[in-house]
Write a protein that holds these residues in place. Structure first.
Motif, PDB file in Angstrom:
ATOM      1  N   GLN A   1      55.010 -37.335  11.797  1.00 14.93           N
ATOM      2  CA  GLN A   1      54.587 -38.172  12.923  1.00 14.93           C
ATOM      3  C   GLN A   1      53.850 -37.375  14.002  1.00 14.93           C
ATOM      4  O   GLN A   1      53.212 -37.962  14.884  1.00 14.93           O
ATOM      5  CB  GLN A   1      55.817 -38.838  13.568  1.00 14.93           C
ATOM      6  CG  GLN A   1      56.630 -39.707  12.625  1.00 14.93           C
ATOM      7  CD  GLN A   1      55.836 -40.879  12.093  1.00 14.93           C
ATOM      8  OE1 GLN A   1      55.243 -41.635  12.857  1.00 14.93           O
ATOM      9  NE2 GLN A   1      55.823 -41.027  10.778  1.00 14.93           N
ATOM     10  N   PHE A   2      53.929 -36.066  13.924  1.00 16.34           N
ATOM     11  CA  PHE A   2      53.486 -35.220  15.034  1.00 16.34           C
ATOM     12  C   PHE A   2      51.972 -35.241  15.237  1.00 16.34           C
ATOM     13  O   PHE A   2      51.482 -35.445  16.348  1.00 16.34           O
ATOM     14  CB  PHE A   2      53.971 -33.784  14.804  1.00 16.34           C
ATOM     15  CG  PHE A   2      53.775 -32.880  15.981  1.00 16.34           C
ATOM     16  CD1 PHE A   2      54.597 -32.968  17.089  1.00 16.34           C
ATOM     17  CD2 PHE A   2      52.769 -31.921  15.981  1.00 16.34           C
ATOM     18  CE1 PHE A   2      54.429 -32.137  18.181  1.00 16.34           C
ATOM     19  CE2 PHE A   2      52.591 -31.077  17.075  1.00 16.34           C
ATOM     20  CZ  PHE A   2      53.417 -31.186  18.171  1.00 16.34           C
ATOM     21  N   ALA A   3      51.233 -35.023  14.168  1.00 19.82           N
ATOM     22  CA  ALA A   3      49.781 -34.906  14.305  1.00 19.82           C
ATOM     23  C   ALA A   3      49.152 -36.206  14.789  1.00 19.82           C
ATOM     24  O   ALA A   3      48.246 -36.191  15.636  1.00 19.82           O
ATOM     25  CB  ALA A   3      49.168 -34.474  12.979  1.00 19.82           C
ATOM     26  N   ASP A   4      49.631 -37.346  14.268  1.00 22.69           N
ATOM     27  CA  ASP A   4      49.077 -38.636  14.699  1.00 22.69           C
ATOM     28  C   ASP A   4      49.270 -38.838  16.189  1.00 22.69           C
ATOM     29  O   ASP A   4      48.350 -39.279  16.901  1.00 22.69           O
ATOM     30  CB  ASP A   4      49.741 -39.785  13.934  1.00 22.69           C
ATOM     31  CG  ASP A   4      49.256 -39.898  12.499  1.00 22.69           C
ATOM     32  OD1 ASP A   4      48.253 -39.242  12.154  1.00 22.69           O
ATOM     33  OD2 ASP A   4      49.888 -40.643  11.729  1.00 22.69           O
ATOM     34  N   PHE A   5      50.480 -38.539  16.678  1.00 22.06           N
ATOM     35  CA  PHE A   5      50.742 -38.716  18.109  1.00 22.06           C
ATOM     36  C   PHE A   5      49.830 -37.834  18.945  1.00 22.06           C
ATOM     37  O   PHE A   5      49.173 -38.308  19.886  1.00 22.06           O
ATOM     38  CB  PHE A   5      52.214 -38.398  18.414  1.00 22.06           C
ATOM     39  CG  PHE A   5      52.495 -38.292  19.892  1.00 22.06           C
ATOM     40  CD1 PHE A   5      52.260 -39.359  20.742  1.00 22.06           C
ATOM     41  CD2 PHE A   5      52.980 -37.103  20.435  1.00 22.06           C
ATOM     42  CE1 PHE A   5      52.511 -39.257  22.104  1.00 22.06           C
ATOM     43  CE2 PHE A   5      53.230 -36.992  21.787  1.00 22.06           C
ATOM     44  CZ  PHE A   5      52.998 -38.067  22.624  1.00 22.06           C
ATOM     45  N   CYS A   6      49.781 -36.554  18.627  1.00 21.62           N
ATOM     46  CA  CYS A   6      48.983 -35.629  19.444  1.00 21.62           C
ATOM     47  C   CYS A   6      47.497 -35.976  19.397  1.00 21.62           C
ATOM     48  O   CYS A   6      46.819 -35.971  20.431  1.00 21.62           O
ATOM     49  CB  CYS A   6      49.212 -34.194  18.982  1.00 21.62           C
ATOM     50  SG  CYS A   6      50.894 -33.591  19.293  1.00 21.62           S
ATOM     51  N   ARG A   7      46.997 -36.312  18.214  1.00 22.90           N
ATOM     52  CA  ARG A   7      45.573 -36.645  18.085  1.00 22.90           C
ATOM     53  C   ARG A   7      45.228 -37.914  18.854  1.00 22.90           C
ATOM     54  O   ARG A   7      44.234 -37.958  19.599  1.00 22.90           O
ATOM     55  CB  ARG A   7      45.219 -36.829  16.602  1.00 22.90           C
ATOM     56  CG  ARG A   7      43.744 -37.137  16.364  1.00 22.90           C
ATOM     57  CD  ARG A   7      43.424 -37.393  14.898  1.00 22.90           C
ATOM     58  NE  ARG A   7      44.112 -38.570  14.375  1.00 22.90           N
ATOM     59  CZ  ARG A   7      45.146 -38.527  13.545  1.00 22.90           C
ATOM     60  NH1 ARG A   7      45.642 -37.368  13.137  1.00 22.90           N
ATOM     61  NH2 ARG A   7      45.713 -39.646  13.123  1.00 22.90           N
ATOM     62  N   GLU A   8      46.064 -38.947  18.731  1.00 26.96           N
ATOM     63  CA  GLU A   8      45.745 -40.226  19.371  1.00 26.96           C
ATOM     64  C   GLU A   8      45.950 -40.178  20.880  1.00 26.96           C
ATOM     65  O   GLU A   8      45.189 -40.802  21.632  1.00 26.96           O
ATOM     66  CB  GLU A   8      46.563 -41.342  18.717  1.00 26.96           C
ATOM     67  CG  GLU A   8      46.149 -41.573  17.268  1.00 26.96           C
ATOM     68  CD  GLU A   8      46.855 -42.739  16.612  1.00 26.96           C
ATOM     69  OE1 GLU A   8      47.130 -43.746  17.299  1.00 26.96           O
ATOM     70  OE2 GLU A   8      47.132 -42.650  15.386  1.00 26.96           O
TER      71      GLU A   8
END
Length: 404
Positions: A87-94
């Protein structure tokens, strides 16, 4: 008398008996909530006009946020930052895209985001600006509220928050909020950042003079100083834009975010900035066991997606006009002044009439929950899912309280 208002004396008395008295809550015991409505243990409903100090911008138990939390609870809740979770990359990118920044550093609470911003600004000052070791200073505003850690209360001007918690952390300069000349005079070659709330929430929803924030931006650019915007309460749709800074077309070097980012489900905060600022951190220099955990990221990603539609910002802007129009109609009828933007208002009650606490107690009796601050001032910050009819109802109940 307040004793007459207690419908659940045992629960209220136990709360008083077994907890430190760091809050003075209204004597109501909530057991469930949906949207903008709270229900107490006796089944009485209340219109929520506080929204958890803006942590509940999307209302209580927003279906999309609850679904995201439920789905993640069945899979993975914590890994620590020792590993990467899905879940980490999606949150940081968005979130980075929403902020228009290159990097995001997730934390948990708003105070942690502020502490992170302070550390990053100092390290940037030493490594990038070339400030001599141990000489960095940060300029802040009178009337600020950035949290209650020992470092943060060191530059508070609220004696309730500050007194008897010293020795205090050095390295801060305090100037009047809204005074560009004072700000310019406080910045020197060792200043690494200006840290401000675009609208001061705890102070009573104080909006700075027009042109102040663009002036701050210009000063920071000219003096090679970071502009840090604490949008923990004012951001994420509360004022009718994604960030309160947008009202004057200002983009800070760093956003501090929290509260609504967790959707009223889990504590989530974040710092957003470009790589030339946040990139000064290296492994081992800052962190958090729970910061950016899978459950937090799953909920916060859904929050970012809700904001990306623009729906909640529009609701806040349009319904905020209705709220403020209704409140302005009460000036001279018990209200002295009304301030704010969007679905956020600070109301000064005639102190000869009643205190802010008394007004909130009387509103509670009429089924509306709000919060006082600083004597005769109260704040209204309903969830952004409130309707026109519910706004009118809240204003009507306040009018009845003021009329006695």
């Amino acid at each position: 008398m307040i004793e007459d208002m207690l419908r659940t004396p045992a629960a209220v008395q136990d709360a008083e008996r077994y907890t430190a008295h760091n809050y003075h809550p209204l004597p109501v015991v909530i057991s469930s909530a949906e949207g903008v409505w709270l229900t107490d243990v006796d089944g009485r409903r209340y219109l929520d006009c506080l929204a958890g100090y803006s942590a509940l911008n999307f209302g209580h138990r927003h279906p999309a946020l609850i679904a995201a939390a439920h789905a993640q609870l069945d899979k993975l809740t914590l890994t620590s930052r020792a590993f990467i979770h899905d879940q980490f990359a999606d949150f940081c990118r968005e979130l980075a895209a929403l902020c228009g920044k290159e990097l995001v550093l997730p934390m948990n609470t708003g105070a942690e985001a502020v502490e992170t911003g302070i550390k990053v600004a100092r390290k940037w000052g030493y490594q990038v600006k070339g400030v001599p070791a141990g000489q960095a200073n940060i300029v802040v505003a009178e009337g600020n509220f950035h949290g209650r850690t020992t470092t943060i209360v060191s530059f508070s001007t609220d004696e309730d928050a500050r007194a008897d918690f010293g020795p205090y952390t050095p390295g801060f300069r305090i100037v009047p909020f809204g005074d560009l000349a004072a700000l310019a005079g406080a910045i020197d070659e060792h200043t690494v950042a200006v840290l401000l709330e675009p609208i001061q929430g705890e102070q009573g929803v104080v909006v700075p003079p027009e042109g102040y924030l663009p002036g701050v931006r210009q000063l920071c650019t000219e003096r090679n100083v970071l502009f840090i915007a604490d949008e923990i309460q004012s951001g994420l749709g509360r004022t009718g834009t994604t960030f309160a800074c947008e009202h004057e077309g200002v983009v800070p070097d760093m956003y501090l975010l929290g509260k609504a980012l967790g959707g009223g489900i889990v504590p989530v905060s974040a710092v957003a900035a470009d790589a030339d600022v946040l990139g000064v951190l290296k492994p081992g220099q800052h962190g958090s066991t729970f910061g950016g955990n899978p459950l937090a990221c799953s909920v916060a990603t859904e929050v970012v997606r809700l904001l990306a539609t623009g729906e909640f910002q529009r609701r806040s802007a349009e319904l905020g006009e209705r709220l403020h129009a209704g409140l302005r109609g009460l000036v001279g009828k018990g209200l002295v002044a009304v301030r704010g933007r969007g679905l956020w208002a600070g109301l000064d009650i005639d102190p000869a009439l009643m205190s802010g606490r008394a007004a909130c107690e009387r509103l509670m009796e009429r089924g509306v929950l709000a919060k006082d601050t600083h004597g005769s001032t109260i704040r209204l910050a309903p969830p952004l899912v409130i309707t026109e009819a519910e706004i009118d109802h809240a204003v009507a109940q306040l009018a009845a309280v003021l009329a006695g």
